[in-house]
Design an enzyme around this catalytic site. Structure first.
Site, mmCIF file in Angstrom:
data_model
loop_
_atom_site.group_PDB
_atom_site.id
_atom_site.type_symbol
_atom_site.label_atom_id
_atom_site.label_comp_id
_atom_site.label_asym_id
_atom_site.label_seq_id
_atom_site.Cartn_x
_atom_site.Cartn_y
_atom_site.Cartn_z
ATOM 1 N N SER A 194 -10.736 -5.242 0.212
ATOM 2 C CA SER A 194 -11.717 -4.812 0.639
ATOM 3 C C SER A 194 -12.163 -3.333 -0.268
ATOM 4 O O SER A 194 -11.846 -3.131 -1.866
ATOM 5 C CB SER A 194 -11.101 -3.905 1.654
ATOM 6 O OG SER A 194 -11.642 -2.550 1.966
ATOM 7 N N ASN A 249 0.648 -0.799 0.316
ATOM 8 C CA ASN A 249 -0.067 0.074 -0.180
ATOM 9 C C ASN A 249 0.594 1.278 -0.273
ATOM 10 O O ASN A 249 0.818 2.078 -0.235
ATOM 11 C CB ASN A 249 -1.144 0.190 1.326
ATOM 12 C CG ASN A 249 -0.303 -0.559 2.666
ATOM 13 O OD1 ASN A 249 0.025 -1.397 3.083
ATOM 14 N ND2 ASN A 249 -0.152 0.550 3.585
ATOM 15 N N CYS A 275 1.685 8.057 8.229
ATOM 16 C CA CYS A 275 1.379 6.730 7.953
ATOM 17 C C CYS A 275 0.247 6.078 8.918
ATOM 18 O O CYS A 275 -0.292 5.702 9.519
ATOM 19 C CB CYS A 275 1.793 5.649 6.959
ATOM 20 S SG CYS A 275 1.768 6.399 5.238
ATOM 21 N N THR A 310 -25.977 -10.835 10.225
ATOM 22 C CA THR A 310 -26.333 -10.600 9.352
ATOM 23 C C THR A 310 -25.756 -9.828 7.957
ATOM 24 O O THR A 310 -24.983 -8.931 8.435
ATOM 25 C CB THR A 310 -27.673 -9.260 9.694
ATOM 26 O OG1 THR A 310 -28.853 -9.949 10.713
ATOM 27 C CG2 THR A 310 -28.720 -8.994 8.575
HETATM 28 C C1 LIG Z 1 -6.640 -0.345 3.718
HETATM 29 C C2 LIG Z 1 -5.540 -1.956 3.501
HETATM 30 C C3 LIG Z 1 -6.614 -2.554 4.425
HETATM 31 C C4 LIG Z 1 -7.529 -2.481 5.463
HETATM 32 O O1 LIG Z 1 -8.710 -2.372 5.204
HETATM 33 P P1 LIG Z 1 -9.771 -1.863 5.197
HETATM 34 O O2 LIG Z 1 -11.095 -2.512 4.210
HETATM 35 O O3 LIG Z 1 -10.518 -0.703 5.491
HETATM 36 O O4 LIG Z 1 -9.978 -2.866 6.219
HETATM 37 C C5 LIG Z 1 -5.424 -4.397 4.532
HETATM 38 N N1 LIG Z 1 -4.958 -4.300 3.513
HETATM 39 C C6 LIG Z 1 -3.724 -3.153 2.730
HETATM 40 C C7 LIG Z 1 -2.908 -3.685 2.412
HETATM 41 C C8 LIG Z 1 -4.904 -2.093 2.656
HETATM 42 O O5 LIG Z 1 -4.493 -0.756 2.199
#
Ligand SMILES: *Cc1c(COP(=O)(O)O)cnc(C)c1O
Length: 406
Positions: free
Chosen positions: A203, A155, A330, A244
């Site tokens: 996500s 990320n 960060c 749910t």
């Molecule tokens: C954003 C991110 C997460 C967390 O995701 P959420 O859906 O916000 O909990 C986990 N891993 C990576 C690599 C991310 O970029």
């Protein structure tokens, strides 16, 4: 087209939702509000049908069976479920997990938790370009190793790990392979069959879908993988995740997956051309450095350090116009330099002076033009005022200077 401010270049933190996703979700809030687990009436059936359809849309994007898709509240939950769930389910086989130091906190902190529960975790160092060393990975495996967890794309720096090779090593030694695919799924082709992935999280809000919904892919064949549920309740999602179902959210991530499947190839080309142009222009600036491997990288990410300026100061120079992350912002409110950049071996100075550019579906060429100009001007201006830059220009060897640490 006119420029609209602020320009959003933080798509690794979250993406705006695609309006087509919102359109798909809207009927499921008020009119079709049913509980997907209600078996006795049409409200339930309609909701279940929508969830089934979304499951297929998700499965198609990553090439799995719809039954292998477990809906969660996001990647954080999916990471917790994968790691803690495997740790508990396979306790009789072993207690050792292998990960690496540049993982997302949702993996690292979950591993720390597992250590407290009696697990043993190896945190592999990465090479200066951010890639793990496959020989070191293999050396770290013991008969106790039940899980290898290495993220797909990073990320902060966008580096894409050798996923197929890691999966093959895991399989050879009888360990499961979990990958946090949050930054990669929907951006580059991810195929759990071809890659040999056993579990994978991602996500909605990192792929132009809604926040608060995510997926854990759990392989059902060769081998059949199971995770211990981390939440007790009604036994939804094949018993692995009770609660749910978030029907509108699930419809949204389904639609987001479909759009990505159809458009991601063209989008990756468009974004990588813009990203390369941005990077080429910004590395014209003296003493600027690209962080991470540039061959094995996500198409929309660039991470650049501008030596002798402070990332936070740099951001302040234009953060009314451009939304960006720096290498020091960060990890929460503290001004600790990014642990990911530190893992690459960067000193505090370079880590502090870094900016992360996360381009996205709605980024335009005009925005990139503006960004190039604004950042170049700000770096040059800050350096004009910087005693460090002056010393550097006078040829003083900065590495020989003793810095006070606090
Ligand atoms: C954003 C991110 C997460 C967390 O995701 P959420 O859906 O916000 O909990 C986990 N891993 C990576 C690599 C991310 O970029």
């Amino acid at each position: 087209m006119e420029l609209k401010f602020p320009i959003y270049l933080d798509n690794n933190a979250t993406t705006p939702m695609d309006p087509r996703v919102l359109d798909a979700m809207l009927p499921y809030f008020v009119e079709q509000f049913g509980n997907a687990a209600s078996r006795n009436h049409s409200f339930g059936w309609v909701a279940e049908e929508a969830v089934d359809y979304a499951r297929e849309q998700v499965a198609k994007l990553i090439n799995c069976d719809p039954k292998e898709v477990i809906f969660t509240s996001g990647a954080t939950e999916a990471n917790n479920l994968a790691i803690k769930g495997v740790f508990e389910m396979y306790a009789s086989k072993g207690n050792h997990i292998i990960t690496c130091t540049t993982e997302h906190k949702a993996v690292l902190d979950t591993c720390k938790h597992v250590e407290k529960m009696g697990g043993s975790v190896t945190y592999l160092q990465v090479q200066p370009d951010g890639l793990i060393d496959l020989a070191e990975l293999e050396k770290a495996i013991t008969p106790q190793t039940i899980l290898i967890t290495i993220m797909y794309g990073n990320n902060e720096i966008g580096v894409v790990q050798p996923i197929k090779e890691i999966a093959a090593i895991a399989k050879k030694h009888g360990a499961l392979f979990f990958t946090d695919g949050t930054q990669a799924v929907g951006k580059i082709p991810v195929d759990v069959m071809a890659d040999g992935i056993d579990l994978m999280s991602f996500s909605g809000h990192k792929m132009y879908g809604p926040k608060g919904v995510g997926v854990l892919y759990v392989r059902r064949k060769n081998p059949r993988v199971k995770v211990t549920a981390q939440m007790d309740g009604g036994g939804h999602e094949r018993g692995m995740r009770s609660g749910t179902l978030n029907v509108p959210g699930i419809v949204g991530i389904g639609k987001a997956c479909e759009i990505c499947r159809l458009e991601m190839d063209a989008e990756a080309v468009r974004l990588s051309i813009m990203r390369d142009r941005l990077e080429a222009a910004l590395t014209q600036i003296d003493e600027s450095y690209v962080n991470g491997n540039v061959q094995h990288r996500l198409p929309h990410v660039a991470n650049i350090s501008f030596k002798y300026v402070e990332g936070e100061g740099l951001l302040m120079g234009f953060n009314k116009q451009i939304a960006l992350s720096s290498g020091s912002a960060c990890t929460s409110a503290s001004l600790e330099p990014s642990y990911v950049l530190k893992s690459l071996g960067l000193g505090d100075d370079l880590a502090h002076s870094s900016l992360r550019f996360g381009l996205g579906r709605f980024t335009t060429d005009m925005e990139i033009d503006y960004t190039i100009k604004a950042i170049t001007e700000t770096v040059l201006k800050l350096r004009e005022m910087s005693p460090l830059w002056e010393m550097f220009k006078e040829g003083i060897d900065m590495d020989k200077i003793e810095w006070a640490h606090h």
